[in-house]
Design a protein around this motif. Structure first.
Motif, PDB file in Angstrom:
ATOM      1  N   ASN A 263       0.781  -1.401   0.324  1.00  0.00           N
ATOM      2  CA  ASN A 263      -0.035   0.120  -0.054  1.00  0.00           C
ATOM      3  C   ASN A 263       0.746   1.293  -0.119  1.00  0.00           C
ATOM      4  O   ASN A 263       0.622   2.031  -0.809  1.00  0.00           O
ATOM      5  CB  ASN A 263      -0.838  -0.134   1.186  1.00  0.00           C
ATOM      6  CG  ASN A 263      -1.873   1.427   1.351  1.00  0.00           C
ATOM      7  OD1 ASN A 263      -2.528   1.777   0.346  1.00  0.00           O
ATOM      8  ND2 ASN A 263      -1.525   1.821   2.576  1.00  0.00           N
TER       9      ASN A 263
ATOM     10  N   SER B 236      -0.446  -5.558   2.888  1.00  0.00           N
ATOM     11  CA  SER B 236      -1.230  -4.935   2.267  1.00  0.00           C
ATOM     12  C   SER B 236      -2.612  -5.735   1.728  1.00  0.00           C
ATOM     13  O   SER B 236      -3.569  -5.286   1.878  1.00  0.00           O
ATOM     14  CB  SER B 236      -1.002  -3.543   1.590  1.00  0.00           C
ATOM     15  OG  SER B 236      -0.016  -2.828   2.202  1.00  0.00           O
TER      16      SER B 236
ATOM     17  N   THR C 277      -5.187  -6.867   4.118  1.00  0.00           N
ATOM     18  CA  THR C 277      -5.906  -5.903   4.941  1.00  0.00           C
ATOM     19  C   THR C 277      -7.545  -5.927   4.657  1.00  0.00           C
ATOM     20  O   THR C 277      -7.829  -6.413   3.313  1.00  0.00           O
ATOM     21  CB  THR C 277      -5.267  -4.690   5.104  1.00  0.00           C
ATOM     22  OG1 THR C 277      -5.638  -4.086   3.840  1.00  0.00           O
ATOM     23  CG2 THR C 277      -4.122  -4.823   5.522  1.00  0.00           C
TER      24      THR C 277
ATOM     25  N   ILE D 189      -9.148   0.815   6.918  1.00  0.00           N
ATOM     26  CA  ILE D 189      -8.222   1.765   7.101  1.00  0.00           C
ATOM     27  C   ILE D 189      -8.934   2.827   8.152  1.00  0.00           C
ATOM     28  O   ILE D 189     -10.215   2.815   7.922  1.00  0.00           O
ATOM     29  CB  ILE D 189      -8.030   2.622   5.694  1.00  0.00           C
ATOM     30  CG1 ILE D 189      -7.236   3.751   6.112  1.00  0.00           C
ATOM     31  CG2 ILE D 189      -9.183   3.111   4.937  1.00  0.00           C
ATOM     32  CD1 ILE D 189      -6.554   4.462   4.767  1.00  0.00           C
TER      33      ILE D 189
ATOM     34  N   GLY E  69      -8.046  -6.180   1.067  1.00  0.00           N
ATOM     35  CA  GLY E  69      -6.868  -5.499   0.555  1.00  0.00           C
ATOM     36  C   GLY E  69      -6.272  -5.990  -0.788  1.00  0.00           C
ATOM     37  O   GLY E  69      -5.687  -5.430  -1.506  1.00  0.00           O
TER      38      GLY E  69
ATOM     39  N   GLY F  54       5.007   4.221   5.218  1.00  0.00           N
ATOM     40  CA  GLY F  54       4.734   2.606   5.654  1.00  0.00           C
ATOM     41  C   GLY F  54       5.246   2.223   6.972  1.00  0.00           C
ATOM     42  O   GLY F  54       5.780   2.743   7.691  1.00  0.00           O
TER      43      GLY F  54
ATOM     44  N   MET G 141      -2.935   1.109   7.838  1.00  0.00           N
ATOM     45  CA  MET G 141      -2.977   1.490   6.200  1.00  0.00           C
ATOM     46  C   MET G 141      -3.302   2.988   6.225  1.00  0.00           C
ATOM     47  O   MET G 141      -2.985   3.552   5.136  1.00  0.00           O
ATOM     48  CB  MET G 141      -4.418   0.911   5.545  1.00  0.00           C
ATOM     49  CG  MET G 141      -4.245  -0.707   5.636  1.00  0.00           C
ATOM     50  SD  MET G 141      -3.000  -1.177   4.457  1.00  0.00           S
ATOM     51  CE  MET G 141      -3.669  -0.983   2.910  1.00  0.00           C
ATOM     52  N   THR G 142      -3.468   3.611   7.315  1.00  0.00           N
ATOM     53  CA  THR G 142      -3.518   5.102   7.194  1.00  0.00           C
ATOM     54  C   THR G 142      -2.167   5.598   7.295  1.00  0.00           C
ATOM     55  O   THR G 142      -1.864   6.337   6.529  1.00  0.00           O
ATOM     56  CB  THR G 142      -4.146   5.710   8.585  1.00  0.00           C
ATOM     57  OG1 THR G 142      -5.515   4.636   8.989  1.00  0.00           O
ATOM     58  CG2 THR G 142      -4.463   7.070   8.717  1.00  0.00           C
TER      59      THR G 142
ATOM     60  N   THR H  35      -0.789   4.967   3.647  1.00  0.00           N
ATOM     61  CA  THR H  35      -1.398   5.778   2.669  1.00  0.00           C
ATOM     62  C   THR H  35      -1.089   7.256   3.034  1.00  0.00           C
ATOM     63  O   THR H  35      -0.648   7.931   1.932  1.00  0.00           O
ATOM     64  CB  THR H  35      -2.981   5.910   2.864  1.00  0.00           C
ATOM     65  OG1 THR H  35      -3.349   4.442   2.778  1.00  0.00           O
ATOM     66  CG2 THR H  35      -3.666   6.587   1.679  1.00  0.00           C
TER      67      THR H  35
END
Ligand SMILES: Cc1cc2nc3c(=O)[nH]c(=O)nc-3n(C[C@H](O)[C@H](O)[C@H](O)COP(=O)(O)OP(=O)(O)OC[C@H]3O[C@@H](n4cnc5c(N)ncnc54)[C@H](O)[C@@H]3O)c2cc1C
Length: 464
Positions: A16, A47, A50, A53, A130, A426, A444-445, A448
């Motif tokens: 991700n 990722s 997943t 998020i 994901g 990441g 994931m936040t 991203t």
């Protein structure tokens, strides 16, 4: 068409964070090469496993709002105050915005899954999980002209002073490729798949761990950065670990090997003894402690036992639970010492409350009485056959050691300066924000938000 020899921005990794960085660098006008170590079919790192998020959002009511201060409070409550407050505030502020950008790339949402972890107010779920998310990003990368190269194990960076001038990767045929570039984003994950690195802290116990994600995250790029003088952040010995079915594969078992039955019954170790309060807290607040608890048991093995009253109350794991008409038979099937297991269940049943409302949605206070090790909530007797059991092992999700970054995503050097054209995003930099503990969806936040930041700043550095 042959792959270009070099690019403005080289992105290391294919999960991700790497994809968000590559797409953003490309949006910012840079030519981009993304180097993924895996083959195309298993691309996407951890990722791809997943589902959601975590995002701050303005809601019209308390039931839908997840404000920045609440998000920050939740983060501090799990990780403590040693986090980089500025980066954490940036993360949370940006988390409001990322959904729109994700949608513009083609990502779609689905309603939150019902089950033992209730996250519908704080987290957004990717339609298709994901795997669909990373496939969407790869499709977008192809459409926008990002060059993706698979089976490229990045090994080192060539520096001219403090600037990276090229990236060296090894290829499956044993040859090496050197790719000239003007900026680099490292998004190569943690080192949770590096058994020998884990062994330094945990000894031979690691031979019984399961690694929930990709075998490719062995931390070799992280190690290279540290050797080049990058500042360390996070916790070296730390890892996030949950209880997984002991029959899970060594690597890449993913989400479906997680066992959620623990608060519904009791957990015994390989000697047939309980070792922790299974009803201490609601499951979302405790599930991530069980990997570490099992890691400290003899042979790193435990067993979740429940009866037919609990069946259907949680999302089952992909492995079928063992099932028998008596506890003794169940113990024998699992090669546990039957007499101690039976005695443990009898002691538990004698102490289990048989009044008060049983309610899995909250701490219901149905506690055992006079047991040296209590079960504080949901203490239902185990008395209704068939009896079920899942054998458990520690399942490592990720490690907490990473490199320090500044507010632009540059990798910090130990001397207080930064590498001017080297960025990180990441898991490889999550130790700036998450030093221990976990908030579901924040991985994931981090990928991203800091992937976007690193991509934009790498494109800017490439123009300088
Ligand atoms: C089963 C499971 C479920 C999870 N569920 C969630 C969830 O729902 N929500 C959430 O927020 N988090 C979840 N997490 C955590 C989440 O997966 C991570 O926080 C996140 O994926 C990290 O993204 P990343 O891009 O940094 O790393 P990854 O996605 O792991 O990507 C790392 C990439 O680097 C590549 N790589 C490694 N070494 C090299 C090298 N030398 N050269 C080139 N490439 C290299 C790998 O092949 C991989 O593509 C889950 C983790 C697991 C294991």
């Amino acid at each position: 068409m042959s792959a270009p020899a070099g690019a403005d921005v080289v992105v290391v990794g294919g999960g991700n964070a790497a994809l968000c960085a590559a797409l953003t660098a490309r949006e910012s006008g840079a030519s981009v090469i993304l180097l993924e170590r895996s083959s195309e079919w298993d691309r996407g790192g951890n990722s791809k496993h997943t589902r959601n998020i975590r995002c701050a959002r303005d809601g019209t009511s308390a039931a839908t709002r997840y404000g920045a201060e609440e998000f920050l409070g939740d983060l501090r409550s799990v990780t403590g105050d040693a986090l980089d407050s500025e980066l954490a505030r940036y993360l949370i502020a940006q988390s409001r915005e990322v959904g729109e950008w994700m949608e513009a790339q083609g990502v779609r949402w689905q309603p939150a899954l019902r089950g033992t972890l209730q996250l519908d107010r704080t987290n957004r779920f990717f339609l298709g999980g994901g795997k669909a998310l990373v496939n969407t990003y790869y499709a977008r990368a192809a459409a926008t002209g990002v060059t993706v190269s698979y089976e490229q194990r990045v090994e080192r960076f060539v520096f001219d002073g403090e600037r990276v001038t090229s990236v060296v990767a090894s290829l499956p045929d044993g040859t090496r490729r050197e790719i000239p570039c003007r900026a680099v984003v490292v998004a190569s994950g943690g080192f949770e798949a590096n058994i020998e690195w884990l062994r330094r802290y945990w000894g031979s116990a690691v031979d019984n761990y399961r690694i929930r994600g990709t075998p490719h995250n062995d931390g070799n790029v992280l190690q290279t950065l540290l050797e080049a003088g990058a500042e360390t952040r996070g916790t070296e010995r730390g890892f996030h670990a949950i209880a997984v079915d002991a029959r899970a594969p060594r690597f890449d078992g993913g989400i479906v090997t997680r066992v959620d039955s623990i608060p519904f019954g009791i957990v015994v170790n390989s000697q047939g003894e309980r070792f922790y309060d299974e009803g201490e807290e609601i499951w979302p607040k405790r599930y991530a402690t069980w990997g570490g608890l099992i890691a400290r048991q003899p042979d790193q093995l435990a067993c979740s036992i429940f009866d037919s009253k609990a069946w259907g109350g949680f999302i089952p794991c992909m492995h079928t639970p063992y099932r028998a008409d008596t506890v003794k038979e169940l113990a024998e099937m699992l090669h546990l010492p039957a007499a101690p297991v039976v005695a443990t269940v009898e002691r538990f049943n004698a102490a289990a409350h048989d009044h008060g409302t049983y309610d899995m949605a909250q701490r219901d206070g149905r506690s055992t009485r006079d047991l040296p090790l209590p079960k504080s909530n949901w203490a239902l007797t185990l008395d209704t056959p068939p009896f079920y059991a899942y054998p458990l092992r520690p399942g490592i999700t990720f490690t907490y050691l990473g490199v320090g970054i500044d507010g632009y995503g540059h990798v910090r050097r130990g001397n207080g300066c930064v590498f001017p054209n080297l960025f990180a995003a990441g898991e490889v930099m999550s130790g700036n924000i998450l030093l221990k503990g976990y908030l579901a969806g924040i991985g994931m936040t981090i990928g991203t938000v800091f992937g976007r930041l690193a991509g934009r700043e790498a494109a800017r550095a490439a123009r300088a």
